[in-house]
Design an enzyme around this catalytic site. Structure first.
Site, short mmCIF file in Angstrom:
data_model
loop_
_atom_site.label_atom_id
_atom_site.label_comp_id
_atom_site.label_asym_id
_atom_site.label_seq_id
_atom_site.Cartn_x
_atom_site.Cartn_y
_atom_site.Cartn_z
N LYS A 1 43.46 5.28 -91.35
CA LYS A 1 44.62 4.39 -91.37
C LYS A 1 45.89 5.16 -91.74
O LYS A 1 46.95 4.93 -91.16
CB LYS A 1 44.37 3.23 -92.35
N GLN B 1 40.85 -1.95 -99.54
CA GLN B 1 39.71 -1.56 -98.71
C GLN B 1 38.43 -2.16 -99.28
O GLN B 1 38.14 -2.02 -100.47
CB GLN B 1 39.62 -0.02 -98.65
N ASP C 1 45.91 -7.46 -93.56
CA ASP C 1 44.52 -7.58 -93.15
C ASP C 1 44.19 -9.04 -92.79
O ASP C 1 43.16 -9.31 -92.18
CB ASP C 1 43.57 -7.14 -94.28
#
Ligand code: GUN
Length: 292
Positions: A53, A97, A120
């Protein structure tokens, strides 16, 4: 029949090239889109995902920062860090994450990300808004799958779609996106009895159960579109999906490979969401007179 492989890396490159102009327009207004990634506990797979990322941010001209915490980090420390990132004007998108180490409740931690930075799309407000059809951000993996289907010109309305997997990150939002486009959607999981009875009815089959080789060729209708979201590492180190590649390839019309299928699209959608967040931040701060 031999399936056409859907090349996620190539489609992702097109997404990035479309983002270039939007990033340049933001730069002209003095804004560099920024993504902050929070990593807890040093999970090796998570570190690889975060590295990808960060690389994608750099390639697309985004600022990125990684905030690492040890596995024994108290929840209060994480919440304080997220609060600070929520208020940092250089950060437009924040991700935590997953998975988090045992003892930390992902739900509560992810909920503390401001909705306008929840790139997200895992926060309950974004997921709830997805049910109503008005999310600020859609989770990257299911959004990437929809983008791949559209890119290949695959019709969705009126077709039987079967999603194998019921996670909040992929399965549930995937089903909602397919419903919104008029598919008839069935959601199964790895424990579904006689899974093949369901999967064989699918015109579009999305497999996101996290089990290598769960779906084999005999479970696929001839000509179906098969999207493999799984990423499993075999004992010999090879990355494989949830779909038995060769036998399904012989039955399907389209198939996504692993690696190189959905994976690159997930990252591209995260970057696109972060650019959208930066654009929205400008719109939110612009005086009313300047919007006309
Ligand atoms: N873990 C597995 N997939 C994802 C993802 O898309 N985002 C985050 N933050 N964690 C994940």
């Amino acid at each position: 029949m031999t399936a056409i492989l859907l090349d996620g890396a190539a489609i992702a490159r097109q997404v990035y090239s479309q983002l270039e102009q939007r990033v340049a327009a933001l730069n002209n207004q003095g804004v560099r889109p920024g993504l902050a990634a929070v990593e807890v506990g040093g999970n090796p797979a998570s570190l690889v995902y975060i590295r990808n990322k960060v690389r994608a941010c750099a390639a697309a001209g985004l600022h990125s920062e990684v905030h690492e915490f040890t596995a024994d980090c108290p929840e209060s420390v994480l919440l304080a860090a997220l609060d600070k990132l929520n208020r940092n004007p250089l950060v437009h998108g924040i991700i935590v994450q997953l998975p988090l180490p045992r003892g930390l409740e992902a739900g509560r931690i992810v909920q503390s990300i401001a909705i306008e930075k929840d790139v997200d799309g895992f926060g309950w407000r974004n997921l709830g808004a997805l049910i109503a059809g008005h999310p600020l951000f859609v989770p990257g993996t299911p959004l990437g799958v929809m983008t791949m289907l559209d890119h290949a010109g695959i019709a969705i309305e009126g077709r039987n779609a079967v999603v194998v997997g019921r996670s909040t990150v992929v399965g549930k939002p995937m089903a909602l996106l397919l419903i919104a486009r008029g598919a008839t959607v069935t959601v199964c999981n790895s424990k579904t009895v006689d899974l093949g009875d369901f999967t064989r009815r699918a015109d579009i089959l999305v497999v996101a159960a996290g089990r290598a080789g769960l779906v084999t060729g005999d479970m696929v209708k001839p000509g179906a579109v098969v999207i493999d979201v799984g990423i499993n590492r075999r004992a010999d180190g090879k990355l494989v999906g949830d779909v038995a590649f060769e036998s399904v390839r012989a039955k399907a019309s389209y198939l996504t490979p692993v690696p190189g299928g959905v994976g690159p699209m997930t990252v591209a959608m995260l970057i696109a969401n972060t650019v959208s967040a930066a654009e929205r931040s400008i719109a939110a701060t612009r005086p009313a007179s300047a919007t006309r």
